[in-house]
Design a protein around this motif. Structure first.
Motif: not given
Ligand code: ADP
Ligand code: MG
Lengths: 297, 257, 353
Positions: B8-12, B49-58
């Motif tokens: 849902e609306s991933l932003v990085m 972002m899906i696998t948890g290596f990055l935490t999405p900004t939102s």
């Protein structure tokens, strides 16, 4: 505590902080480029102090020749250190590089022990630094004032080179991304050698001033100041020159004031820096002024 | 909207750079979805972002009705999402078989002290893991290399070992990041067959990134296109191939349109 | 076809070989215990203690690929804990002249075995406490935090006189550590750590060493496994510290400086980082070579004149050895290979089938 004593301690803290800062700069510069804790960096203090002693006592040179000579010589030993212990391991796993650094540090210390012996030597402090003056009723040894001033001079020179010259630009580029810098046709090996030369010279200046402030020179004198200066560099965010200076002052002042305010903690003084380090790593692993680290996948 | 897998609306954002902007997708169980886009478009960042290596900004990652945004990587893997890496990341100094056995560890039942004291129950579990891991090697035609060091394999074999290793975590959703990169046409064709096969055999849902258009168009049922972090199109291979925005993104702005 | 493990014959053969090797070791120890000189027994004891230390240190540095520089801290903690427990309350009251020993150490007394376990447990507790800042970071930072922890423990040893008796240290400990104790612990450590390394847990540790990012993606929790290695290593270092204390019978803060860590580092690098066999070989060489090299530091009498001893010469040699190995033979003696009976038998051309 009277204000007089407080000011005395404050100047003490500032001059100790400047020494940490001088040594921390070398750590931070080398780390910036090679991502390596140069464990042997602290031992360069000892090398410089002994060189200065021998220049004065054996070759009877005046101090204003001996000290620059010792600084230059130590700078060259820094380059040599890189050539022998680090350069062959550029592509090796990081752990090998670190182990080599530890080995080099022990080698320097124990070579000094074998060649010179373990008995501490006095340092031939020139009389002009030993004078005591009175400012506003506070008695201060002039050395305590010269040390921060000299540090300032060195720092200005360094910042000029790093931020205002072409070589400095290359150094900054190399510490951002060494591979790309190499691809741009810059001779990275020369830049690395220069980094070692500058970092080691600053450590040497720190070592000579250290020996004037605490005139007991022995083969292991660089170990503790080296470790603390490294912590100062981490504190300021490693790879960041200004950060290293800020970290150095913070640590030096912190240590002196801790002991001044809580004399009963004096025996814990050497642990203070490490406790700070552990706290920093727990709450802000990248230091005060460092940038966040990210995993590249 | 389903409950299986939804972004849902991933932003990085990295400093000033927005690598991925407002990325959403919903994937049904059993689907095979492709993610394409020019280099640097932000595809790998979506996987990270899906696998948890990055935490999405939102934004949120929803998996089987649960919000898994920002969970640690290993917990996400344990929940049934596995991945491969664009630039191969094998345990090079371990054997091929050991590489696959690592993936079984998160489900191990023995406690560490049983392992240390060499209890028979741990020995039996090891033996079972060894056999099952060997099964995955057979499935990917790597069995004959079981005792080789992973680092000594040929490139195509390393890519397949990456897939075997991800499969061995027993995922429900498999993310493949450029699985055909560096393969010759022959190998790429075989890989497409292999992907179909493992999907059928393990009942997998697959989300994959790939540059080889023939591979993607032939394999995927639905394709999503990213350009500069923004999703510019979504549809069947046919729709994507004829979409003017996609053509523009890949070929650049036409000079005199 | 399914994958076949080792067939029954080979695993049975290996079991018998292990038992035979243990019996042989026991026989050798018995003979030395009976007929060996004091010098020989000292070397053998040192060897066993260093094997324990090196094998457990290698678990963290070799298997997990971290550069942990604080084993001396855990050895110190183990040594002091164990020593404080075996001393009688009377002795403790007499030794602690500057500041009395705090309760409950002042009244507790325990048999040697219990004191060793307590030393190990205490070291493990400290390892757990320090693990949170330690595993927040990797690489050089981890090295410096663990080194710093060693320094903190040394400072505490000097300062907390009510626990450690400060710089005076603890004297007159009973020489409980004999060949049976030291080698018993060494054999147990090697067996247990080998089992751990060859298990699924050990595989997870090696995966973290090879590529932490990939290991995470395969479901391995790095913190848990690095912690496991760190704690197990600390436990055995603590036990070895207890053995050391009751071997030397006098302990003080100067005994456990970074030098000790440096020596262990040399041992595992020369043996081959990541090989338990290598750690054993390195430790044995070091215990023997370290004694043999004492000649370079003691005055040499050449009949006509005497060469004075040169303090520091051994450390110069050790540093040079370390650097030469790391620069020119990075894999050390064993690389990451292990000794196995299968290997030996195939070398001898005696492979079953
Ligand atoms: N960890 C990171 N830190 C900073 N920038 C990153 C990071 N990961 C990716 N980027 C940047 O984000 C953009 C998208 O990268 P990526 O997702 O790898 O693209 P793709 O996989 O589509 O080729 C690139 O500009 C890349 O440099
Ligand atoms: Mg990518």
């Amino acid at each position: 505590m009277t204000t007089t004593i407080f000011f005395q301690q404050l100047t003490n803290g500032i001059s100790l902080g400047s020494l940490y800062a001088l040594v921390a700069i070398g750590y931070t510069m080398v780390y910036g480029i090679l991502r390596l804790i140069n464990f042997a960096h602290g031992d360069l203090l000892m090398v410089a102090a002994y060189t200065a002693i021998y220049a004065v006592t054996m070759f009877t040179l005046p101090w204003y020749l001996s000290f620059p000579l010792a600084i230059a010589l130590t700078g060259c030993i820094g380059i040599l250190l890189d050539r022998v212990a680090y350069k062959p391991l550029r592509d090796a796993p990081r752990i090998s590089l670190l182990i080599s650094a530890i080995g080099a540090s022990f080698l320097l210390e124990n070579l000094a022990l074998v060649i010179i012996g373990g008995v501490p030597k006095g340092f031939p402090r020139p009389d002009i630094f030993a004078k005591v003056i009175e400012i506003l009723g506070v008695r201060i040894q002039v050395l305590t004032i010269y040390i921060p001033l000299m540090t300032l001079v060195f720092l200005m020179a360094l910042l000029y080179i790093v931020y205002r010259t072409k070589v400095g630009k290359a150094m900054r580029a190399a510490s951002k991304d060494i591979e790309t810098t190499r691809l741009m046709g810059i001779n990275v090996d020369r830049i690395i050698a220069l980094t070692f030369l500058m970092g080691s010279s600053l450590a040497a200046a720190g070592g000579i001033m250290w020996a004037m402030k605490y005139p007991q020179v022995n083969p292991f004198m660089g170990v503790i100041p080296g470790l603390k200066a490294f912590i100062a560099a981490v504190l300021g965010g490693i790879g960041n020159i200004i950060g290293a200076v800020v970290g150095g002052f913070a640590l030096g002042l912190g240590e002196i004031l801790l002991v001044a305010f809580f004399p009963q903690l004096a025996q814990y003084r050497d642990a203070f820096a490490f406790v700070i380090l552990i706290l920093v790593l727990l709450f802000r692993p990248t230091g005060i002024m460092g940038e966040p680290i990210t995993d590249k996948t | 909207m389903n409950d299986f897998f939804r972004l849902e609306s991933l932003v990085m954002q990295f400093g000033g750079l927005t690598a991925v902007n407002d990325f959403s997708i919903s994937i049904e169980p059993g689907e095979l979805v492709g993610l394409i886009g020019p280099n640097g478009a932000g595809k790998t960042t979506v996987f990270n972002m899906i696998t948890g290596f990055l935490t999405p900004t939102s934004g949120r990652v929803l998996w089987q009705g649960e919000d898994i945004t920002g969970l640690p990587v290993h917990q996400i893997t344990a929940r049934g999402i596995a991945r491969t890496f664009q630039n191969i990341r094998l345990f090079t100094d371990m054997t091929v078989l050991e590489n696959v056995m690592v993936s079984f560890h998160h489900k191990i039942r023995s406690r560490f002290w049983k392992a240390m004291l060499g209890m028979p129950s741990h020995g039996r579990e090891e033996q079972r893991i060894r056999e099952e891991a060997y099964g995955f090697l057979q499935e990917l035609n790597l069995a004959h290399l079981a005792d080789e060091k992973a680092g000594s394999l040929a490139y195509g074999q390393q890519r397949r070992l990456e897939i075997a290793r991800a499969l061995a975590t027993y995922p429900k959703l498999l993310l493949l990041d450029e699985p055909a990169a560096g393969m010759n046409p022959q190998e790429t064709m075989e890989l497409a067959g292999l992907v179909r096969e493992i999907r059928k055999r393990h009942g997998l849902t697959i989300f994959l990134i790939e540059h080889d258009m023939k591979f993607v168009m032939g394999l995927c049922e639905r394709i999503k296109v990213l350009d500069y972090g923004i999703s510019i199109a979504e549809g069947t291979p046919e729709e994507i191939q004829t979409n003017p925005d996609v053509i523009k993104a890949y070929l650049g702005e036409p000079k005199h349109a | 076809m399914t994958w076949k493990g080792k067939d029954m014959d080979t695993s049975k053969r290996n079991l018998y070989c292990n038992l035979a090797a243990l019996c042989l070791l026991a026989l050798v120890l018995y003979l030395f215990d009976r007929h060996g000189t004091e010098y020989q027994i000292r070397i053998l004891n040192n060897m066993a203690v260093f094997i324990t230390l090196a094998v457990s240190y290698n678990l963290v540095n070799g298997m997990c690929g971290l550069l942990h520089l604080g084993p001396n801290a855990f050895i110190t903690i183990g040594a002091y804990t164990s020593a404080l427990l075996t001393m009688s309350p009377m002795e403790k009251q007499m030794s602690f002249i500057i500041e009395p020993l705090i309760w409950p150490f002042s009244v507790l007394q325990a048999p040697f075995f219990v004191s060793l376990i307590a030393g190990g447990v205490m070291a493990t507790i400290f390892a757990f406490l320090i693990s949170f800042p330690v595993f927040r970071v990797r690489g050089d930072y981890l090295a410096i935090v663990t080194l710093g922890f060693g320094e903190v423990i040394r400072v505490l040893c000097n300062a907390l006189q009510g626990v450690t008796n400060g710089p005076l240290g603890l004297k007159g400990l009973q020489p409980y550590t004999n060949l049976w104790w030291s080698w018993g612990v060494a054999v147990f450590t090697v067996l247990v750590i080998t089992k751990l390394v060859n298990s699924s847990f050990g595989r997870a540790m090696k995966a973290i060493r090879e590529d932490e990012i990939a290991a995470k993606a395969m479901g391995v929790d790095p913190f848990r496994h690095l912690l496991l290695a760190f704690l197990v290593s600390a436990f055995f270092s603590g036990v070895a510290g207890g053995l050391m204390a009751h071997l030397i019978t006098t302990i003080s803060p100067t005994l456990f400086t970074f030098f000790l860590t440096f020596n262990l580092l040399i041992i595992i690098v020369v043996g081959g980082l990541g090989s338990t066999t290598g750690a054993v070989i390195g430790a044995a060489l070091f215990a023997w070579g370290g004694e043999a090299l004492r000649v370079v530091e003691s005055p040499m009498d050449l009949g006509v004149f005497t060469i004075p001893g040169i303090p520091g010469m051994r450390m110069v040699l050790f540093s040079v050895i370390l650097m030469v190995v790391i620069l020119f033979a990075r894999r050390g003696i064993m690389g990451r290979n292990e000794f196995s009976w299968d290997w030996l038998f195939s070398k001898l051309g005696l492979n079953a089938k």
